[in-house]
Write a protein that holds these residues in place. Sequence first.
Motif, mmCIF file in Angstrom:
data_model
loop_
_atom_site.group_PDB
_atom_site.id
_atom_site.type_symbol
_atom_site.label_atom_id
_atom_site.label_comp_id
_atom_site.label_asym_id
_atom_site.label_seq_id
_atom_site.Cartn_x
_atom_site.Cartn_y
_atom_site.Cartn_z
ATOM 1 N N GLY A 150 0.840 -1.190 0.000
ATOM 2 C CA GLY A 150 0.000 0.000 0.000
ATOM 3 C C GLY A 150 0.877 1.242 0.000
ATOM 4 N N ALA A 151 0.407 2.305 -0.646
ATOM 5 C CA ALA A 151 1.171 3.555 -0.693
ATOM 6 C C ALA A 151 0.250 4.760 -0.566
ATOM 7 C CB ALA A 151 1.953 3.634 -2.010
ATOM 8 N N PHE A 176 7.196 0.864 -0.600
ATOM 9 C CA PHE A 176 5.740 0.841 -0.500
ATOM 10 C C PHE A 176 5.166 0.429 -1.859
ATOM 11 C CE2 PHE A 176 7.187 3.485 2.881
ATOM 12 C CZ PHE A 176 6.237 3.412 3.894
ATOM 13 N N VAL A 177 4.435 -0.664 -1.877
ATOM 14 C CA VAL A 177 3.852 -1.172 -3.124
ATOM 15 C C VAL A 177 2.556 -0.429 -3.429
ATOM 16 C CG1 VAL A 177 2.907 -3.187 -4.302
ATOM 17 C CG2 VAL A 177 4.869 -3.447 -2.761
ATOM 18 N N ILE A 178 2.469 0.158 -4.606
ATOM 19 C CA ILE A 178 1.271 0.895 -5.016
ATOM 20 C C ILE A 178 0.142 -0.100 -5.287
ATOM 21 C CG2 ILE A 178 0.287 2.435 -6.751
ATOM 22 C CD1 ILE A 178 3.163 3.476 -7.218
ATOM 23 N N MET A 179 -1.002 0.121 -4.604
ATOM 24 C CA MET A 179 -2.163 -0.759 -4.748
ATOM 25 C C MET A 179 -3.308 0.007 -5.390
ATOM 26 S SD MET A 179 -1.442 -3.757 -3.339
ATOM 27 C CE MET A 179 -3.014 -4.434 -2.825
ATOM 28 N N GLN A 180 -4.166 -0.721 -6.072
ATOM 29 C CA GLN A 180 -5.362 -0.117 -6.657
ATOM 30 C C GLN A 180 -6.257 0.401 -5.521
ATOM 31 O OE1 GLN A 180 -7.471 -2.748 -9.236
ATOM 32 N NE2 GLN A 180 -9.013 -1.231 -9.821
ATOM 33 N N GLY A 181 -6.721 1.630 -5.645
ATOM 34 C CA GLY A 181 -7.574 2.223 -4.612
ATOM 35 C C GLY A 181 -6.826 3.133 -3.661
ATOM 36 N N GLU A 217 -7.932 0.516 0.109
ATOM 37 C CA GLU A 217 -9.134 -0.220 -0.301
ATOM 38 C C GLU A 217 -8.851 -1.713 -0.171
ATOM 39 O OE1 GLU A 217 -12.593 -1.267 -0.920
ATOM 40 O OE2 GLU A 217 -12.295 0.905 -1.134
ATOM 41 N N ARG A 218 -9.467 -2.378 0.815
ATOM 42 C CA ARG A 218 -9.198 -3.791 1.076
ATOM 43 C C ARG A 218 -10.191 -4.714 0.373
ATOM 44 N NH1 ARG A 218 -6.274 -4.531 6.028
ATOM 45 N NH2 ARG A 218 -7.434 -6.446 6.392
#
Length: 467
Positions: A150-151, A176-181, A217-218
Amino acid sequence: MASPKFRDVSTGSKSLVLIEFIIFACALIFAVYINTAFNLFRHVEIENNVIFVYAMVFALVTQLSSLALGLYNSKLRENFRGVLRRVLIAISISFFIVTIINPLYRPNELPIEALALASLINFVSTSLFRAFTFKVDFFGLNKRKVLVLGAGERASIIERRMRRDVDRQNFNIHGFVIMQGDIEDGVKHETRILLEDSLVSYALENNIDEIVVAGDERRNNLPVDELFACKIRGIEITEILDFIERETGQIAVNLIYPSWVIYSNGFASNNYLRNTLDWIFNASMAFFLMLLVWPIMLITGILIKLDEGFDAPIFYFQQRVGLDGQAFNIIKFRSMRIDAEKDGAQMASEDDDRTTKIGKFIRKYRIDELPQIYNVMKGDMGFVGPRPERPEFVQGLIKNLPYYNERHNVKPGLTGWAQLKYPYGSTEEDSLEKLKYDLYYIKHRSFLLDLLILIRTVEIVLFGKGR
């Protein structure tokens, strides 16, 4: 996957193995020297080359025992007490083995007492050396390599709240890994990673020790299968709430969601046996403390009278909110002017201009809190717990701060975790920060934590670091 070879082991691990091998060997040589010099045990004439061989065997056996107990595992996640326990077991096993091997050295076998002395020297010297490595982390074995999944906004809390080296003593952030949302302006100054390969492959290639799940966003967005694959390959998976709690000693109130509270350990307060024992312990301790400090209390009362006149009251009574939201009257030495609240109730601040001359001194050394020993004897308070607040402030704080009412699940205290970690606060933001520490205390409440807080409070009193 190819089997690991010694050349693949980190330089830090290799250095640790080599240094401890020398320590183990020297322990036996030193024990033999002491026995020869002081005739402590049965005297045996042993040639130097034999002692050297024996020392090498002794060191090798001890090192193999240490290896078997994971003491050279770079992914060992133990506190210092856990490491000491492993060292003790490893040295005990090696002592048992060398006593079996010892008769094979006839006529040069060593007295069993000398082997016991060597094992004792081994334990002391290894413990001191391991304490040094824990403190300095010279070999880089104690720091976990952390990848944050997450970022966005949630992940940015790590960047903001744990930005200093002292905040990251136990870990290094890989990125930090960029996640959708995720919101775009979350993590700003740290390394942002856009994964093109699978999470499992990336984590294994970069020797990641722990993945912290911190996406904004989980729902339907969490790579559960890949996290499971990482988990079974030995990579620790941690929720951001648990990570912040473990590393900072506080609970991130703004991130809490109800299911986390329901499924997490702690927060239990209906332990009637513990509550009864707590009251007996607190009342007994209060009685003995009163016997010790009554001269200080008498002198303080006289000084207050001399400072503000003989008509001025010594004590200050104020209503506070205690266990289960019940109100009670707290008693303190008066440290503020008589007209301190002529304009209404106000929160105390660190450099409060309403404080009297003697009041500044007694607040700095916590002497103003001593009359609350009476509240402890009555059972309204304990020695350790969240500091009780005034009803005028509590209602507003309950409305504006989530989970604020949870701090009333335990008795308030003379001192607490928040008092050790956070200074005087007069704003709602300060109350939020203190709440994070109070919730941590409530969740992890134990006799050992109470003892730690009391010991640290003694330091604050002695050195005038009152908060």
